[in-house]
Design a protein around this motif. Structure first.
Motif, PDB file in Angstrom:
ATOM      1  N   LEU A  29      46.107  43.368  44.983  1.00 16.02           N
ATOM      2  CA  LEU A  29      47.209  43.792  44.018  1.00 16.02           C
ATOM      3  C   LEU A  29      46.565  45.115  43.455  1.00 16.02           C
ATOM      4  O   LEU A  29      45.443  45.569  43.866  1.00 16.02           O
ATOM      5  N   CYS A  30      47.661  45.722  42.689  1.00 10.09           N
ATOM      6  CA  CYS A  30      47.021  47.103  42.076  1.00 10.09           C
ATOM      7  C   CYS A  30      47.780  47.066  40.768  1.00 10.09           C
ATOM      8  O   CYS A  30      48.696  47.929  40.528  1.00 10.09           O
ATOM      9  N   CYS A  31      47.475  45.934  39.829  1.00  9.61           N
ATOM     10  CA  CYS A  31      48.324  46.059  38.566  1.00  9.61           C
ATOM     11  C   CYS A  31      47.882  47.197  37.719  1.00  9.61           C
ATOM     12  O   CYS A  31      46.768  47.686  37.685  1.00  9.61           O
ATOM     13  N   TYR A  33      47.695  47.830  34.703  1.00  9.16           N
ATOM     14  CA  TYR A  33      47.072  47.422  33.575  1.00  9.16           C
ATOM     15  C   TYR A  33      45.694  46.936  33.807  1.00  9.16           C
ATOM     16  O   TYR A  33      45.134  46.540  32.832  1.00  9.16           O
ATOM     17  N   CYS A  34      45.484  46.910  34.947  1.00  9.19           N
ATOM     18  CA  CYS A  34      43.931  46.571  35.661  1.00  9.19           C
ATOM     19  C   CYS A  34      43.067  47.086  34.790  1.00  9.19           C
ATOM     20  O   CYS A  34      42.965  48.445  34.744  1.00  9.19           O
ATOM     21  N   LYS A 123      51.486  37.145  36.499  1.00  7.22           N
ATOM     22  CA  LYS A 123      51.470  38.436  35.912  1.00  7.22           C
ATOM     23  C   LYS A 123      52.957  38.853  35.113  1.00  7.22           C
ATOM     24  O   LYS A 123      52.838  39.686  34.574  1.00  7.22           O
TER      25      LYS A 123
HETATM   26  S1  SF4 Z   1      44.095  42.776  37.474  1.00  2.92           S
HETATM   27 FE1  SF4 Z   1      43.133  44.286  39.035  1.00  2.92          FE
HETATM   28  S2  SF4 Z   1      41.610  42.689  39.935  1.00  2.92           S
HETATM   29 FE2  SF4 Z   1      43.178  41.534  38.905  1.00  2.92          FE
HETATM   30  S3  SF4 Z   1      44.905  40.858  40.324  1.00  2.92           S
HETATM   31 FE3  SF4 Z   1      45.445  43.067  39.360  1.00  2.92          FE
HETATM   32  S4  SF4 Z   1      44.482  44.628  40.525  1.00  2.92           S
HETATM   33 FE4  SF4 Z   1      43.566  42.811  41.118  1.00  2.92          FE
END
Ligand code: SF4
Length: 227
Positions: A29-31, A33-34, A123
């Motif tokens: 994934l590429c959240c 807010y990561c 999420k």
């Molecule tokens: S917050 Fe960061 S490490 Fe966690 S799922 Fe999203 S992109 Fe991946």
């Protein structure tokens, strides 16, 4: 395993236990807010050798009772089962942090008794994952993971990072409704300073009032706490 980091002592990563935390490299994934953006790429600038990991764990035996494996997304690694089996053979409890996109891996780990605790990030409402996760994720995969955590019989938790630019209180309530039957739901505040997205870095974190409202709305469906 591609390991990006080791933390020798954490008081917050395993419920009721002092633990070591192992960070795996790579996430599907590429959240936006990561706050672990450097862990998303499949390549690691300064990987940690597995030997270093085993050396740390042997030195921590008797001092910590548990190991948390987090990411990145640990379930991306095909040798995760063997990795966790080795940790368990050293006598540690194992917690897995996951984004829940690979229910088949979670099922295998449960079937082989390789995890003692699982935390899953949820999420956003499942049918609108792309904005919060940065990728399209099939709802059926997320729902399958959620149902596994509800029924697996070991300690589990669901978590959402609350981002005011992404979530409304209605969204948090909608997520919580999906979690009915689960053990516990934690809401954590988004921290703009570490966000992956430059746009989100310019936005405000959730106010205490907004977090309380989200907690109260989610609490109508599942035990909910603000972290
Ligand atoms: S917050 Fe960061 S490490 Fe966690 S799922 Fe999203 S992109 Fe991946």
């Amino acid at each position: 395993m591609l390991l990006a980091g080791l933390q020798r002592c954490s008081l917050v990563d395993y419920p009721g236990q002092t633990c070591c935390t192992i960070f795996t490299q790579g996430c599907n994934l590429c959240c936006p807010y990561c706050h672990n953006g450097e862990l998303i790429s499949a390549r690691c600038r300064n990987p940690v050798e597995e030997a270093e990991c085993w050396d740390l764990l042997l030195r921590r035996k008797g001092k910590v009772g548990a190991i948390t494996v987090t990411g990145g997304e640990p379930t991306q690694h095909t040798d995760l089962p063997e990795f966790l089996a080795t940790i368990k053979s050293l006598g540690f409890l194992v917690k897995l942090d996951t984004n829940g996109t690979r229910p088949g891996v979670i099922r295998k780990l449960l079937r082989e008794n390789l995890v003692d605790c699982i935390a899953m990030d949820v999420k956003s409402p499942l049918d609108r994952y792309e904005e919060a996760a940065g990728r399209l994720v099939p709802v059926r995969l997320l729902r399958e993971s959620i149902e596994l955590l509800k029924s697996c019989g070991i300690p589990t938790e669901f978590r959402t990072t609350v981002v005011p630019a992404i979530h409304t209180a209605d969204d948090i309530s909608e997520i919580a409704r999906e979690l009915v039957g689960g053990q516990v739901y934690y809401l954590q505040s988004f921290e703009p300073g570490h966000a992956l997205s430059p746009h989100l870095r310019e936005t405000a974190p959730p106010s205490p009032d907004f977090m309380r409202t989200c907690r109260d709305r989610a609490g109508e469906w599942i035990d909910t706490y603000v972290r």
